[in-house]
Design a protein around this motif. Structure first.
Motif, short mmCIF file in Angstrom:
data_model
loop_
_atom_site.label_atom_id
_atom_site.label_comp_id
_atom_site.label_asym_id
_atom_site.label_seq_id
_atom_site.Cartn_x
_atom_site.Cartn_y
_atom_site.Cartn_z
N THR A 232 -65.35 -32.67 1.51
CA THR A 232 -63.95 -32.24 1.79
C THR A 232 -63.04 -33.71 1.96
O THR A 232 -61.82 -33.78 1.53
N TRP A 233 -63.80 -34.40 2.62
CA TRP A 233 -62.74 -35.81 2.79
C TRP A 233 -62.49 -36.56 1.60
O TRP A 233 -61.47 -37.13 1.61
N THR A 234 -63.76 -36.48 0.73
CA THR A 234 -63.50 -37.24 -0.44
C THR A 234 -62.33 -36.61 -1.44
O THR A 234 -61.63 -37.08 -1.83
N VAL A 235 -62.17 -35.17 -1.45
CA VAL A 235 -61.20 -34.47 -1.95
C VAL A 235 -59.84 -34.86 -1.42
O VAL A 235 -58.96 -35.13 -2.30
N ALA A 236 -59.97 -34.94 -0.15
CA ALA A 236 -58.48 -35.19 0.62
C ALA A 236 -58.04 -36.60 0.25
O ALA A 236 -56.86 -36.84 -0.19
N ALA A 237 -59.01 -37.39 0.19
CA ALA A 237 -58.72 -38.89 0.16
C ALA A 237 -58.13 -39.03 -1.35
O ALA A 237 -57.34 -39.58 -1.73
N GLY A 265 -69.61 -38.79 -5.83
CA GLY A 265 -69.40 -39.52 -7.01
C GLY A 265 -68.67 -38.84 -8.07
O GLY A 265 -67.87 -39.42 -8.60
N ARG A 266 -68.99 -37.57 -8.21
CA ARG A 266 -68.11 -36.72 -9.45
C ARG A 266 -66.61 -36.62 -8.87
O ARG A 266 -66.03 -36.60 -9.92
N VAL A 267 -66.52 -36.35 -7.66
CA VAL A 267 -65.37 -35.95 -7.36
C VAL A 267 -64.30 -37.23 -7.48
O VAL A 267 -63.36 -37.04 -7.61
N VAL A 268 -64.99 -38.52 -7.14
CA VAL A 268 -64.16 -39.76 -7.37
C VAL A 268 -63.91 -39.88 -8.88
O VAL A 268 -62.88 -40.26 -9.19
N ILE A 270 -63.83 -37.64 -11.37
CA ILE A 270 -62.80 -36.64 -11.87
C ILE A 270 -61.50 -36.88 -11.29
O ILE A 270 -60.29 -36.64 -11.80
N GLY A 271 -61.47 -37.19 -9.92
CA GLY A 271 -60.48 -37.45 -9.24
C GLY A 271 -59.52 -38.49 -9.70
O GLY A 271 -58.25 -38.47 -9.83
N ARG A 272 -60.05 -39.65 -10.34
CA ARG A 272 -59.27 -40.85 -10.80
C ARG A 272 -58.49 -40.16 -12.07
O ARG A 272 -57.21 -40.76 -12.10
N ALA A 273 -59.15 -39.61 -12.96
CA ALA A 273 -58.48 -38.85 -14.03
C ALA A 273 -57.22 -38.06 -13.64
O ALA A 273 -56.26 -38.09 -14.33
N VAL A 274 -57.80 -37.23 -12.83
CA VAL A 274 -56.29 -36.43 -12.30
C VAL A 274 -55.34 -36.95 -11.58
O VAL A 274 -54.26 -36.68 -12.10
N VAL A 275 -55.84 -38.04 -10.82
CA VAL A 275 -54.61 -38.66 -10.17
C VAL A 275 -53.70 -39.55 -11.28
O VAL A 275 -52.51 -39.51 -11.19
N ALA A 276 -54.34 -40.20 -12.08
CA ALA A 276 -53.83 -40.98 -13.17
C ALA A 276 -52.77 -40.07 -13.92
O ALA A 276 -51.63 -40.51 -14.22
N ALA A 277 -53.18 -38.97 -14.26
CA ALA A 277 -52.42 -38.06 -15.11
C ALA A 277 -51.12 -37.60 -14.20
O ALA A 277 -50.04 -37.49 -14.78
N SER A 278 -51.35 -37.24 -13.19
CA SER A 278 -50.24 -36.79 -11.96
C SER A 278 -49.11 -38.00 -11.68
O SER A 278 -48.41 -37.84 -11.90
#
Length: 964
Positions: A232-237, A265-268, A270-278
């Motif tokens: 959860t902390w990683t998702v929030a970060a 690891g997978r959150v990071v 996938i998160g990078r791609a989502v954040v970059a698009a946003s």
């Protein structure tokens, strides 16, 4: 499983407070109290989702709802927002005039039905505004009315003027107006919505980022299965708590089949791609100057507006407003002028071409330098540049490395020096400086760097400095012999080049190289004799320079292994520690601390080691920290403080294993093995000893005999007396070969005497005991004299044995060696039992078991208990936890006492008298061998534990805790 539609609407999850506030205003409107709510938030903050949840909820049931979303394309169309609001209730143009809804509101028709009878939309005159108000009032005749406008920043001016007109005349009307505004977008009618809010009573609801609890709620709603806090902390970060980004990230995680129990690891990823698009999407809707400021902030980080503006080429006034826009958009943090997350920084920088980014970094470095910013701020830009370093940048990188080293940031200093070495690969001082830092984190690489440095220069001074660092690296990789020939060659070159009349600084350099030779040469069995002879010829070392005190520390350690008294060794060690502050922190202070420990000056020894640990933590010196922990474990082991020693040794081993090509040092493994034997785990100890490389061990002055003695103890614990004796014989031969006569260094002779006595070879035991007694008397500490009496006592029989062992108990009770004291109590108890004095035997055997248990020496405690039972005594089973000797009530009361509760509070909580609490605590103190509450808190309640590596170690190694 939540479906895709609900996932897209999950941005209002967790907005309980906001929904309750809107519901309260609806209730007030039902009671005839009109209300205005101003809902603000950046793009993706969940405004639209929240409004949808509000309008579809129970609060609005039975009310007339008119809602519309303003569009940029309709900004120039008069009355476009009013038309969108009333479209659901306005009939067709041919029937509208006759509709009861338009009774008294005929003047509103041209505004609501543009193009009627060829007319142009009317201006917002009083008749039109009044007619529209009457139309709203007609709607409220049947019940309360809710008007909701989303994206009000794009509302046309005429519609805004009517809203203001309506609110000024809404007294006692059942009306609620909700205006939702995107904060980062510039309103078409500047300040109109804000002006309306300023003229009327308003409730402003600002939609901030989700809290950690709200993120956890969304994770639980969208992803199946329980979520670990770290997940959860990683998702929030990764999402920054931004509602839209969080929603997209959760949808992407669910699509990819990621479960909350998986690693981060997978959150990071996938998160990078989502954040970059946003981020790209948000930047695409912002003005050019705001995008330029975003890129400048991404490059500079937390900096002043004038520097950000200079880099972005945007005026200071516009820069501050642009930062405010970026903050409302969720890209800049609320509490500082920097981007919310490094993932956002990467996404912003990805929108810049490589050449443009390089130019930005070059300009940023110049701006920071001209502004007088610290060297490390400038260096962070330089090391990220993709093209060559200019001349002015070289000293800046050197200064940044020195600053980072002083401030305890070795990982940063290493980055700067690596970049500088790429620019100047033949720079020997840079190589040596980099190697000195890498000794703490990657000593193997440090040795390679210095080997190359030694081939790159013929300058004798630079070679001497490199050779000293090479020696430290060789010690770190447990190969001190490799440094000896290099140091000898360097010292010869110094003597030939400098001569006897050389400057003081050159003489200090020679002394430093000599101390490095002594510390490496004294660790090798093949060279220690010549090193010892050299030191004997040196005589007294004058002066109080750092280098001479380092040399004095080495000589104090060699004194310990020689034929001298504890008083002499202590005097030398104390002299070596005379320099104030951190001047001697590191191996000189550790060496002196070990000497003091051998001499039973325990407080000084542990105090010096604690100083090294503090210094290492402040400087980020990982290897020094692990070595100091290992040294402290050895001292604590000698004191019989098994749990504390075990914790230090385990932590030292874990830190050593973290380093590149890392493995626990030989000394740490040997210490751990000895502790495991005392813990009654000899099989585990042998497994650990078998992992030590024998070839490197054979050369070691200190490690080789110590290894043999510990191995012999493991063999003896496993019942192999012959094998244990062979190992002790080899241990004695190894010590004799190096001329190490000190009995405190390794008391192999006491172990041998006890083993021979067990094998009923008392004559041989007596010979060994006499040899140990002779050197013990010269050393003169209570510990060694007590061990000498113990060795003679087990070699004797009858009353003679009892008398000598009684002397041993008395002498060891005055020493800090609690473990040896417990051993003497056990042997005395057995001797008394053999002599027929069962009462005295039980008394000493019980004392031995209690003392050994408090030390954590389970093997000895169990042996003493067995002897006690043989002598007719009684004692509960010995376990790994000291708490097990307490009754249930005692354990409960002791636990409450250690938590800080008073006796009265404990009595009240357990419904007993204060006298009962006092009686049980007295029993606890007696059983655990402590003198009160303060000592009770320090009792090792559980022997096992997994020591946690300090966070600064991960930082110094350039790693994250999750990677391990």
């Amino acid at each position: 499983m939540v479906d895709d539609v609900s996932v897209s609407q999950d941005t209002f999850i967790g907005r309980t407070t906001e929904l309750e506030s809107l519901g309260a205003h609806v209730a007030a409107a039902r009671a005839g109290q009109p209300g205005l709510v101003h809902l603000t938030g950046g793009a993706g903050s969940g405004k639209t989702s929240l409004l949808g949840a509000f309008l579809a909820g129970d609060a609005c049931r039975g009310m007339t709802i008119l809602d519309a979303s303003c569009r940029p394309a309709q900004v120039g169309t008069a009355w476009s927002t009013v038309q969108a609001l009333f479209r659901p209730v306005v009939p067709a143009a041919d029937r509208a005039p006759a509709s009861p809804l338009f009774r008294g509101a005929q003047h509103a028709l041209p505004a609501l039905l543009p193009g009627t009878a060829g007319e142009q939309p009317p201006a917002p005159t009083h008749p039109v505004l009044h007619a529209l108000r009457v139309l709203a009032a007609n709607l409220m005749a049947d019940g309360p009315l809710v008007l909701v406008l989303d994206d009000v920043q794009w509302c046309d001016e005429q519609s805004l003027r009517w809203l203001d007109f309506l609110l000024r005349r809404a007294s006692e009307l059942p009306l609620l107006v909700v205006l939702a505004q995107r904060t980062e977008a510039r309103p078409v009618v500047s300040g109109a919505a804000t002006a309306i809010a300023a003229r009327h009573p308003v409730t402003t609801i600002a939609l901030d980022s989700f809290t950690a609890a709200e993120v956890a709620e969304m994770v639980g709603r969208v992803l199946p299965g329980p979520a670990e806090p770290s997940f959860t902390w990683t998702v929030a970060a990764m999402s920054g708590g931004h509602p839209l980004v969080l929603t997209r990230l959760l949808r992407a995680l669910r699509t990819a089949g990621v479960r909350p129990g998986e690693g981060e690891g997978r959150v990071v990823e996938i998160g990078r791609a989502v954040v970059a698009a946003s981020v790209r999407e948000v930047l695409g809707h912002l003005p050019d100057h705001v995008r330029d400021v975003a890129r400048a902030v991404a490059v500079l980080g937390e900096e002043s507006p004038d520097l950000v503006g200079a880099l972005a080429r945007v005026p200071a006034v516009l820069t501050e407003s642009a930062v405010a826009v970026l903050r409302r958009a969720g890209l800049v943090a609320r509490d500082r002028p920097d981007l919310v997350h490094d993932v956002v920084r990467s996404a912003v920088l990805q929108t810049i071409g490589a050449h443009v980014l390089a130019d930005l970094r070059n300009t940023a470095a110049i701006l920071l330098s001209d502004a007088g910013r610290p060297a490390d701020k400038v260096a962070e830009q330089l090391i990220r540049m993709s093209y060559g370093t200019r001349p002015w940048m070289v000293p800046m990188l050197r200064d940044a490395a020195c600053l980072a080293e002083r401030e305890g940031a070795p990982a940063a200093a290493v980055r700067y020096l690596r970049h500088l070495l790429e620019v100047k690969p033949d720079d020997v001082p840079v190589r040596v400086h980099l190697a000195r830092l890498l000794v703490e984190t990657d000593p193997s690489e440090a040795t390679l760097l210095i080997k190359e440095a030694l081939t790159l220069t013929l300058d004798v001074r630079k070679r001497a400095e490199a050779a000293v660092e090479f020696a430290m690296a060789c010690i770190a990789v447990d190969e001190p012999a490799a440094a000896v020939p290099v140091l000898i060659e360097v010292l010869d070159d110094l003597d030939l080049t400098l001569g006897p009349g050389s400057a003081d600084v050159d003489q200090e350099l020679r002394t430093l190289a000599e101390s490095a030779l002594f510390i490496t040469g004294s660790a090798e069995r093949s060279t220690i004799a010549s090193i010892r002879d050299h030191i004997d010829r040196m005589g007294t070392l004058p002066g109080h320079t750092l280098e001479r005190h380092r040399l004095l520390a080495v000589t104090s350690l060699l004194t310990v292994t020689g034929d001298c008294s504890a008083k002499e060794a202590v005097e030398q060690a104390r002299q070596a520690l005379l320099l104030p502050g951190d001047a001697l922190a590191g191996w000189p202070q550790m060496v002196s601390a070990l000497v003091l420990g051998f001499a039973d000056e325990v407080e000084e020894s542990l105090g010096a080691l604690d100083g090294v640990l503090r210094y290492a933590e402040e400087k980020g010196a990982v290897h020094t920290y692990a070595l100091a922990l290992s040294s402290r474990a050895s001292v604590l082991y000698g004191l019989g403080m098994i749990p504390d020693a075990m914790a230090d040794a385990r932590l030292a081993a874990k830190i050593a294993d973290m380093q590149p090509r890392g493995k626990s040092s030989r000394t740490t493994r040997i210490t751990l093995a000895g502790l495991l034997i005392d813990r009654d785990e000899p099989e585990h100890a042998e497994t650990l000893l078998a992992q030590i490389e024998p070839l490197a061990l054979d050369r070691s002055v200190w490690g080789h005999p110590w290894f043999l003695m510990v191995q012999s103890r493991a063999r003896r614990a496993l019942g192999d007396h012959d094998g244990a004796l062979r190992l002790l014989t080899a241990c004695a031969e190894s010590i004799d070969e190096t001329g190490s006569a000190n009995p405190a260094f390794l008391p192999w002779w006491a172990d041998t005497a006890c083993l021979l006595a067990e094998m009923d070879r008392r004559d041989e035991a007596g010979q060994v005991a006499e040899r140990g007694t002779e050197v013990a008397r010269r050393w003169g500490t209570a510990r060694t004299l007590g061990l000498a009496a113990l060795a003679r006592g087990v070699s004797a029989s009858g009353r003679a044995s009892v008398g000598l062992l009684t002397e041993s108990v008395e002498m060891l009770s005055r020493s800090p060696a609690r473990g040896e004291h417990a051993r003497a109590e056990h042997l005395l108890g057995r001797a008394l039992f053999a002599a027929g004095d069962q009462n005295a035997a039980r008394r000493h055997l019980r004392a031995a078991a209690d003392l050994a248990r408090r030390c954590g020496a389970l093997a000895l405690a169990k042996a003493a208990r067995r002897s006690l039972i043989d002598a007719g005594g009684r004692m509960p089973e010995i376990t790994s936890s000291m708490v097990d000797i307490l009754t249930g009530t005692e354990r409960k009361i002791a636990g409450l006492a250690t938590s800080g509760m008073s006796n009265q509070a404990i009595a009240q909580s357990l419904f007993v008298t204060i006298r009962t609490v006092e009686m049980h605590l007295t029993s606890v103190y007696r059983k655990l061998g402590v003198n009160g509450r303060a000592e009770l808190r320090s009792v090792p309640w559980a022997q096992d534990g997994d020591p946690q590596i300090p966070e600064w170690v991960f930082v110094s190694l350039g790693r994250r805790r999750a990677e391990t």
